[in-house]
Scaffold this active site. Sequence first.
Site, short mmCIF file in Angstrom:
data_model
loop_
_atom_site.label_atom_id
_atom_site.label_comp_id
_atom_site.label_asym_id
_atom_site.label_seq_id
_atom_site.Cartn_x
_atom_site.Cartn_y
_atom_site.Cartn_z
N GLY A 183 2.03 1.22 0.24
CA GLY A 183 1.39 0.69 1.45
C GLY A 183 2.21 1.03 2.66
CB THR A 227 3.64 5.59 -2.70
OG1 THR A 227 4.19 5.97 -1.45
CG2 THR A 227 4.71 5.03 -3.59
N GLY A 243 10.79 4.34 4.33
CA GLY A 243 9.82 3.28 4.02
C GLY A 243 10.35 2.33 2.95
CG ASP A 244 7.42 0.23 0.73
OD1 ASP A 244 7.06 1.28 1.28
OD2 ASP A 244 6.78 -0.31 -0.19
N1 ASP Z 1 5.05 2.89 1.11
C1 ASP Z 1 5.23 4.27 1.49
C2 ASP Z 1 6.04 4.32 2.76
O1 ASP Z 1 5.85 3.50 3.63
C3 ASP Z 1 3.94 4.97 1.71
C4 ASP Z 1 2.99 4.92 0.56
O2 ASP Z 1 2.87 3.90 -0.10
O3 ASP Z 1 2.32 5.93 0.31
O4 ASP Z 1 6.82 5.22 2.89
#
Ligand code: ASP
Length: 377
Positions: free
Chosen positions: A253, A201, A231-232
């Site tokens: 994350g 990300t 996701g977040d």
């Molecule tokens: N946080 C992102 C998710 O859970 C993944 C990432 O940080 O690459 O979708």
Amino acid sequence: MKNTVLAALAAGFAALLPAAAHAEEHEEGAPKWSIAIHGGAGTLDPDRMTPQQRADYEAALQLALDAGAKVLAEGGTAMEAVQAAIIPMEDSPLFNAGRGAVFTWEGRNELDASIMDGRDRSAGSVTGVTTVRNPILLADRVRTDSPHVFLMGEGAEQFAAERGFEVTPPEYFATERRREALERLKAEALSALDVDHKFGTVGAVALDSQGNLAAGTSTGGMTGKRWGRIGDAPVIGAGTYADNRSCAVSATGWGEYFIRVGVAQEICTRLRYAVHVKALEAQLSVPWDENGPTYIVHASELAMGPEIFQEIADEVMAEVAELGGDGGVILVTPEGHALYSFNTTGMYRGRANSDGMNEVAIFGGEDGADSGNTPDH
Ligand code: ASP
């Protein structure tokens, strides 16, 4: 008596403390502008990366950092800088955002992005977008040109079409490396973390010379995601948050844990209250007589060094680790401190400010940033 005075003091602290945590007034000696970026955190090991790969990542981070820093150096806004830094990372196949995004279980690239303006806490997010080249721009358009904060899938794309966004063929986002990761995940019944080793990300946070903060995040999510998993990254408060009263945060994350902890907003909220607690402690430390404190501590006397902000970010990331999650955050404070906290062995990252700081790093410890509360993996 003391309790009454304390209650009055506590209530009055918001008024007492404007200089400590608000825009417009920069502390003397503090950088005028500041920016931090990330391109994901994870199990990053120098031995598993060729010198060429390392150079490619460093160059891509530098390009993004410089794009954001240039905007700020020329007097642009934090919102503009965040977008300027994120766009080249969305365009680069190296990161899990825009081109180069991970694949869903069904073999699609579904993109998420969010952005927030610390001035007024206006925010925009999109999820499950498949034909918009730069989702961060669409998220900002949701913020500025719709009555909503969060749009999903087809609706988000219809909104994009109505606002004149070009339709990008979904194949544009697909890369061989990410397709292989999906195939391996399916063939060997692995988790996204087993195949990716890292989260890719991207995000940026900035303080501009007007004293305003902004944060943005963009992602493809996690390899093999299904059932419409989100996701977040596009969730305001989890992956992205900005508030001029406290800080701007972008996360990367294991999204489920970041949502459960509400990482980005939790850091900002703790930071906001830390200022008040610090003021209260200072006030309690002066001599008191029967009329209350003999001296009223002023906000300008409170030293809010980077340590306290680092401590708070580390504490929140430790909570993520305690629950079993991992990843990292970048943050910028109204004082211009640009900080990282991650509980992985590395995080693609960079930071720059008006005092001449300009650095990119990948592994823990490289720039003094440690993978503090690191779980063993
Ligand atoms: N946080 C992102 C998710 O859970 C993944 C990432 O940080 O690459 O979708």
